[in-house]
Design an enzyme around this catalytic site. Structure first.
Site, PDB file in Angstrom:
ATOM      1  N   CYS A   1      -2.300 -49.840 -37.611  1.00 45.55           N
ATOM      2  CA  CYS A   1      -0.861 -49.979 -37.350  1.00 45.55           C
ATOM      3  C   CYS A   1      -0.494 -51.452 -37.478  1.00 45.55           C
ATOM      4  CB  CYS A   1      -0.483 -49.396 -35.988  1.00 45.55           C
ATOM      5  SG  CYS A   1      -1.272 -50.211 -34.604  1.00 45.55           S
TER       6      CYS A   1
ATOM      7  N   ALA B   1     -11.123 -42.371 -31.822  1.00 45.07           N
ATOM      8  CA  ALA B   1     -10.263 -41.191 -31.675  1.00 45.07           C
ATOM      9  C   ALA B   1      -9.256 -41.243 -30.534  1.00 45.07           C
ATOM     10  CB  ALA B   1     -11.143 -39.954 -31.502  1.00 45.07           C
ATOM     11  N   ALA B   2      -9.514 -42.043 -29.497  1.00 45.48           N
ATOM     12  CA  ALA B   2      -8.652 -42.000 -28.310  1.00 45.48           C
ATOM     13  C   ALA B   2      -7.298 -42.698 -28.559  1.00 45.48           C
ATOM     14  CB  ALA B   2      -9.361 -42.675 -27.136  1.00 45.48           C
ATOM     15  N   PRO B   3      -6.201 -42.234 -27.989  1.00 48.24           N
ATOM     16  CA  PRO B   3      -6.086 -41.110 -27.048  1.00 48.24           C
ATOM     17  C   PRO B   3      -6.112 -39.727 -27.687  1.00 48.24           C
ATOM     18  CG  PRO B   3      -3.950 -42.120 -27.390  1.00 48.24           C
ATOM     19  CD  PRO B   3      -4.930 -42.952 -28.164  1.00 48.24           C
ATOM     20  N   GLY B   4      -6.074 -39.628 -29.026  1.00 48.83           N
ATOM     21  CA  GLY B   4      -6.356 -38.332 -29.630  1.00 48.83           C
ATOM     22  C   GLY B   4      -5.303 -37.746 -30.551  1.00 48.83           C
ATOM     23  N   GLY B   5      -4.172 -38.422 -30.711  1.00 49.23           N
ATOM     24  CA  GLY B   5      -3.081 -37.838 -31.508  1.00 49.23           C
ATOM     25  C   GLY B   5      -3.527 -37.362 -32.879  1.00 49.23           C
TER      26      GLY B   5
HETATM   27  C1  LIG Z   1      -5.692 -47.419 -32.837  1.00 47.95           C
HETATM   28  S1  LIG Z   1      -6.600 -46.771 -31.511  1.00 47.95           S
HETATM   29  C2  LIG Z   1      -6.966 -45.162 -32.101  1.00 47.95           C
HETATM   30  C3  LIG Z   1      -5.833 -44.188 -31.947  1.00 47.95           C
HETATM   31  C4  LIG Z   1      -6.269 -42.752 -32.195  1.00 47.95           C
HETATM   32  N1  LIG Z   1      -6.872 -42.598 -33.517  1.00 47.95           N
HETATM   33  C5  LIG Z   1      -5.128 -41.785 -32.038  1.00 47.95           C
HETATM   34  O1  LIG Z   1      -4.551 -41.341 -33.042  1.00 47.95           O
HETATM   35  O2  LIG Z   1      -4.786 -41.446 -30.900  1.00 47.95           O
HETATM   36  C6  LIG Z   1      -8.129 -47.557 -31.674  1.00 47.95           C
HETATM   37  C7  LIG Z   1      -9.217 -47.029 -30.771  1.00 47.95           C
HETATM   38  O3  LIG Z   1     -10.428 -47.690 -31.158  1.00 47.95           O
HETATM   39  C8  LIG Z   1     -11.228 -47.831 -30.030  1.00 47.95           C
HETATM   40  N2  LIG Z   1     -12.192 -48.911 -30.355  1.00 47.95           N
HETATM   41  C9  LIG Z   1     -12.030 -50.247 -30.227  1.00 47.95           C
HETATM   42  N3  LIG Z   1     -13.108 -50.894 -30.694  1.00 47.95           N
HETATM   43  C10 LIG Z   1     -13.964 -49.938 -31.137  1.00 47.95           C
HETATM   44  C11 LIG Z   1     -15.254 -49.957 -31.717  1.00 47.95           C
HETATM   45  N4  LIG Z   1     -15.883 -51.116 -31.929  1.00 47.95           N
HETATM   46  N5  LIG Z   1     -15.832 -48.784 -32.042  1.00 47.95           N
HETATM   47  C12 LIG Z   1     -15.205 -47.601 -31.811  1.00 47.95           C
HETATM   48  N6  LIG Z   1     -13.991 -47.517 -31.257  1.00 47.95           N
HETATM   49  C13 LIG Z   1     -13.371 -48.661 -30.930  1.00 47.95           C
HETATM   50  C14 LIG Z   1     -10.270 -48.157 -28.909  1.00 47.95           C
HETATM   51  O4  LIG Z   1     -10.814 -47.797 -27.660  1.00 47.95           O
HETATM   52  C15 LIG Z   1      -9.046 -47.319 -29.288  1.00 47.95           C
HETATM   53  O5  LIG Z   1      -9.026 -46.111 -28.568  1.00 47.95           O
END
Ligand SMILES: C[S@@+](CC[C@H](N)C(=O)[O-])C[C@H]1O[C@@H](n2cnc3c(N)ncnc32)[C@H](O)[C@@H]1O
Length: 316
Positions: A242, A119-123
């Site tokens: 992405c 979910a991070a950063p949360g958009g």
């Molecule tokens: C593409 S970003 C997500 C962007 C977010 N959905 C948004 O809209 O702001 C991918 C996220 O996956 C997290 N991540 C990476 N490996 C992961 C794992 N094995 N399990 C859960 N989260 C993971 C990362 O910390 C990162 O914040």
């Protein structure tokens, strides 16, 4: 691999994926895509109206996104410096328009239990909360603790209510969270980020490699499988990246479809000229025919490259 060889490998791959000539790839991946604006519908009525009027006055180039309420394409990012402070106050969310697609595809309803697995950063999570008016059970997860902490901070700023915030690894999340727990799940995974590549930058492909794509492919496939287990019968799972390589896009979805006969791909129900259908095959591997309903977003002056598949589980 030398940087020239890497660029050639990237161009060859992207020309195959997008159906263009290798010498056209550079003009497609020239970066600097504009941001879009989503006005935060969790603001109270008066503040929402004020914010809307302010952004319309400062950014006259806005074009409403007809498939996403409260959101605008912002082709030239005119008035950016004046609008930016509103983001620091949780009044608008600024992100590329491609990121609007997964929450709209997920279509969360008030009362739904929703899990955002990465979910991070949360958009996208905040967009989900806005679409339900905070009237659902939202469970946030991200395996990186510092990113999860930032997510909690931003959720407060944007007025987002959530039930849980956990840091499970998505590939094993089914070991910690009960099966068939959620009506809707967003799986917006970590990926090789090809959709954001800007070939005008000399180090654009510093972190890109075919080995990395292969590594993500296996991780993402495990994540899809774990997420499937947490989905209620009749529920919806949206998988997004992405990036543009089929190994990270069609392949994990194809695998989960193969393993679970009660899962199918649904059309998104909205489109733009940049939305291409998912591929039927890639380098000798045939994909489930339902993947034609998935969408690969071709990078353009508006959109970053992106991939979205909306999966539905049969009712019990
Ligand atoms: C593409 S970003 C997500 C962007 C977010 N959905 C948004 O809209 O702001 C991918 C996220 O996956 C997290 N991540 C990476 N490996 C992961 C794992 N094995 N399990 C859960 N989260 C993971 C990362 O910390 C990162 O914040």
């Amino acid at each position: 691999m030398s940087s020239q060889r890497k660029t050639r490998a990237f161009e060859k791959r992207m020309s195959e994926v997008l159906g263009i000539r290798p010498n056209q790839v550079e003009s497609v991946f020239r970066g600097a895509r504009p941001t879009s604006i989503r006005v935060n519908r969790l603001l109270d009525e008066e503040r929402y109206r004020e914010t809307l009027e302010f952004v319309r006055a400062k950014a006259p180039g806005l074009i409403p996104v007809d498939w996403c309420e409260h959101s605008f394409f912002w082709p030239d990012n005119d008035g950016f410096d004046e609008v930016l402070p509103l983001a620091h106050e949780g009044r608008v969310y600024l992100q590329n328009a491609a990121s609007l697609i997964p929450p709209v595809a997920l279509d969360p309803q008030p009362g739904d239990s929703v899990l955002d697995v990465a979910a991070a950063p949360g958009g996208k999570a905040f967009h989900i909360a806005a679409r339900t008016g905070n009237e659902g059970e939202l469970w946030l997860n991200d395996s990186a603790p510092p990113r999860a902490a930032k997510l909690a901070e931003l959720a407060e700023l944007y007025g987002v209510r959530y039930a849980e915030l956990t840091t499970h690894n998505a590939q094993y999340i089914d070991k910690s969270v009960p099966a068939e727990r959620f009506d809707r799940i967003l799986l917006d995974v970590q990926c090789s980020g090809e959709g954001r590549v800007n070939l005008r930058k000399s180090d654009a492909l510093r972190y890109w490699s075919e080995e990395r794509i292969e590594k993500y492919k296996h991780l993402q496939t495990k994540m899809c499988d774990a997420a499937y287990k947490l989905l209620k019968p009749g529920g919806t799972l949206v998988y997004s990246t992405c990036t543009l390589s089929p190994e990270e896009d069609e392949f994990p979805v194809h695998k989960v479809l193969r393993r679970h006969a009660d899962l199918s791909v649904a059309p998104l129900g909205f489109s733009e000229e940049e939305f291409l259908p998912g591929l039927g095959s890639w380098r000798g591997e045939k994909f489930d025919p339902g993947l034609r309903h998935a969408v690969r977003v071709r990078p353009s002056d508006v959109f970053e490259g992106f991939f979205v598949a909306k999966l539905v589980k049969d009712p019990a």
